[in-house]
Design a protein around this motif. Structure first.
Motif, mmCIF file in Angstrom:
data_model
loop_
_atom_site.group_PDB
_atom_site.id
_atom_site.type_symbol
_atom_site.label_atom_id
_atom_site.label_comp_id
_atom_site.label_asym_id
_atom_site.label_seq_id
_atom_site.Cartn_x
_atom_site.Cartn_y
_atom_site.Cartn_z
ATOM 1 N N GLY A 71 -16.090 -21.683 -34.388
ATOM 2 C CA GLY A 71 -17.491 -22.019 -34.612
ATOM 3 C C GLY A 71 -18.021 -23.070 -33.653
ATOM 4 N N LEU A 72 -17.133 -23.789 -32.953
ATOM 5 C CA LEU A 72 -17.608 -24.783 -31.991
ATOM 6 C C LEU A 72 -18.342 -24.093 -30.845
ATOM 7 N N GLU A 73 -19.347 -24.781 -30.304
ATOM 8 C CA GLU A 73 -20.110 -24.248 -29.188
ATOM 9 C C GLU A 73 -20.052 -25.216 -28.019
ATOM 10 N N GLY A 74 -19.984 -24.665 -26.823
ATOM 11 C CA GLY A 74 -19.941 -25.470 -25.612
ATOM 12 C C GLY A 74 -20.292 -24.617 -24.408
ATOM 13 N N TRP A 75 -20.349 -25.264 -23.254
ATOM 14 C CA TRP A 75 -20.780 -24.608 -22.019
ATOM 15 C C TRP A 75 -19.623 -24.390 -21.066
ATOM 16 N N ALA A 76 -19.717 -23.303 -20.302
ATOM 17 C CA ALA A 76 -18.725 -23.013 -19.272
ATOM 18 C C ALA A 76 -19.376 -22.205 -18.156
ATOM 19 N N ILE A 77 -18.787 -22.300 -16.988
ATOM 20 C CA ILE A 77 -19.178 -21.450 -15.868
ATOM 21 C C ILE A 77 -18.171 -20.299 -15.836
ATOM 22 N N LEU A 78 -18.698 -19.087 -15.731
ATOM 23 C CA LEU A 78 -17.862 -17.889 -15.822
ATOM 24 C C LEU A 78 -17.591 -17.285 -14.455
ATOM 25 N N SER A 79 -16.431 -16.684 -14.322
ATOM 26 C CA SER A 79 -16.129 -15.872 -13.152
ATOM 27 C C SER A 79 -16.080 -14.420 -13.611
ATOM 28 N N LEU A 80 -16.182 -13.512 -12.670
ATOM 29 C CA LEU A 80 -16.159 -12.084 -12.978
ATOM 30 C C LEU A 80 -14.943 -11.466 -12.317
ATOM 31 N N ASN A 81 -14.108 -10.813 -13.095
ATOM 32 C CA ASN A 81 -12.919 -10.126 -12.590
ATOM 33 C C ASN A 81 -13.022 -8.654 -12.949
ATOM 34 N N LYS A 82 -12.353 -7.836 -12.170
ATOM 35 C CA LYS A 82 -12.353 -6.403 -12.438
ATOM 36 C C LYS A 82 -10.928 -5.880 -12.335
ATOM 37 N N SER A 83 -10.553 -5.054 -13.314
ATOM 38 C CA SER A 83 -9.240 -4.417 -13.267
ATOM 39 C C SER A 83 -9.391 -2.947 -13.647
ATOM 40 N N ASP A 84 -8.429 -2.152 -13.243
ATOM 41 C CA ASP A 84 -8.452 -0.726 -13.591
ATOM 42 C C ASP A 84 -8.327 -0.534 -15.097
ATOM 43 N N GLN A 85 -7.530 -1.377 -15.743
ATOM 44 C CA GLN A 85 -7.278 -1.223 -17.168
ATOM 45 C C GLN A 85 -8.468 -1.650 -18.031
ATOM 46 N N TYR A 86 -9.091 -2.796 -17.693
ATOM 47 C CA TYR A 86 -10.126 -3.358 -18.567
ATOM 48 C C TYR A 86 -11.539 -3.321 -17.973
ATOM 49 N N GLY A 87 -11.677 -2.905 -16.740
ATOM 50 C CA GLY A 87 -12.986 -2.910 -16.101
ATOM 51 C C GLY A 87 -13.411 -4.339 -15.797
ATOM 52 N N GLU A 88 -14.724 -4.585 -15.801
ATOM 53 C CA GLU A 88 -15.222 -5.927 -15.522
ATOM 54 C C GLU A 88 -15.048 -6.820 -16.739
ATOM 55 N N GLN A 89 -14.556 -8.029 -16.499
ATOM 56 C CA GLN A 89 -14.367 -9.019 -17.557
ATOM 57 C C GLN A 89 -14.711 -10.395 -17.029
ATOM 58 N N ASN A 90 -15.178 -11.235 -17.928
ATOM 59 C CA ASN A 90 -15.418 -12.627 -17.565
ATOM 60 C C ASN A 90 -14.214 -13.472 -17.908
ATOM 61 N N ARG A 91 -14.019 -14.512 -17.130
ATOM 62 C CA ARG A 91 -13.020 -15.545 -17.363
ATOM 63 C C ARG A 91 -13.739 -16.888 -17.274
ATOM 64 N N ILE A 92 -13.088 -17.911 -17.792
ATOM 65 C CA ILE A 92 -13.637 -19.258 -17.688
ATOM 66 C C ILE A 92 -13.264 -19.795 -16.304
ATOM 67 N N SER A 93 -14.269 -20.122 -15.527
ATOM 68 C CA SER A 93 -14.031 -20.738 -14.222
ATOM 69 C C SER A 93 -13.931 -22.250 -14.383
ATOM 70 N N LYS A 94 -14.816 -22.784 -15.217
ATOM 71 C CA LYS A 94 -14.846 -24.237 -15.424
ATOM 72 C C LYS A 94 -15.567 -24.543 -16.722
ATOM 73 N N TYR A 95 -14.983 -25.438 -17.523
ATOM 74 C CA TYR A 95 -15.667 -25.945 -18.713
ATOM 75 C C TYR A 95 -16.646 -27.017 -18.265
#
Length: 123
Positions: free
Chosen positions: A95-119
Motif C-alpha cells: 500500500g505504500l506509494e513512492g516515485w521511481a524512474i523506469l527503464s524499458l526492457n524487452k524479451s522474447d518471453q515477456y515482451g516489453e516490461q518496465n524495471r526500476i531504474s532509480k528510486y
C-alpha cells in the motif's frame, strides 16, 4: 472487450504503489531478499513492475553488501518507510506509494516490461 497490458516509455518517472512483498532465500549463498511488486495507479492498464531488494547481511561480500544497503536506503527514502520502529515488509510495505524512474526492457518471453531504474526520494 479487454485492454492489452502495456509497459511505460523508457525514462518515465511514475508514482508506484506496492501491491505485494515476498521474502525469499537464495540457496546457493543463503542470502535473503524481498521481491516487491508494484502497480502504477495512474496507468490502469500498465503492466505490474517487479524489483528485488537484497537484505543487507554478513552473507554478502563487501561490494554486494554496499549495493544492498544503498538500494534499500533509496527504496526507504522513496516510499517513506519508517525505520524508527520494527516493520514486517511483507505486511507493512503493501500500500505504500513512492516515485521511481523506469527503464524499458524487452524479451522474447515477456515482451516489453518496465524495471526500476532509480528510486526517487519522497517529495
Amino acid at each position: 472487450d479487454s485492454q492489452e497490458p502495456y509497459a511505460l516509455k523508457d525514462g518515465t518517472e511514475a508514482m508506484l504503489r506496492v501491491i505485494e512483498v515476498r521474502k525469499a532465500t537464495r540457496p546457493e549463498n543463503n542470502t535473503e531478499y524481498y521481491t516487491v511488486r508494484f502497480e502504477v495507479p495512474a496507468e490502469v492498464y500498465s503492466k505490474d513492475i517487479t524489483d528485488w531488494l537484497d537484505i543487507p547481511s554478513s552473507n554478502l561480500d563487501a561490494k554486494r553488501l554496499n549495493a544492498a544497503r544503498q538500494k534499500m536506503g533509496h527504496f526507504r527514502d522513496a516510499f517513506g518507510v519508517d525505520m524508527s520502529r520494527p516493520v514486517d515488509p511483507t505486511e507493512d510495505w503493501v500500500g505504500l506509494e513512492g516515485w521511481a524512474i523506469l527503464s524499458l526492457n524487452k524479451s522474447d518471453q515477456y515482451g516489453e516490461q518496465n524495471r526500476i531504474s532509480k528510486y526517487v526520494r519522497a517529495r
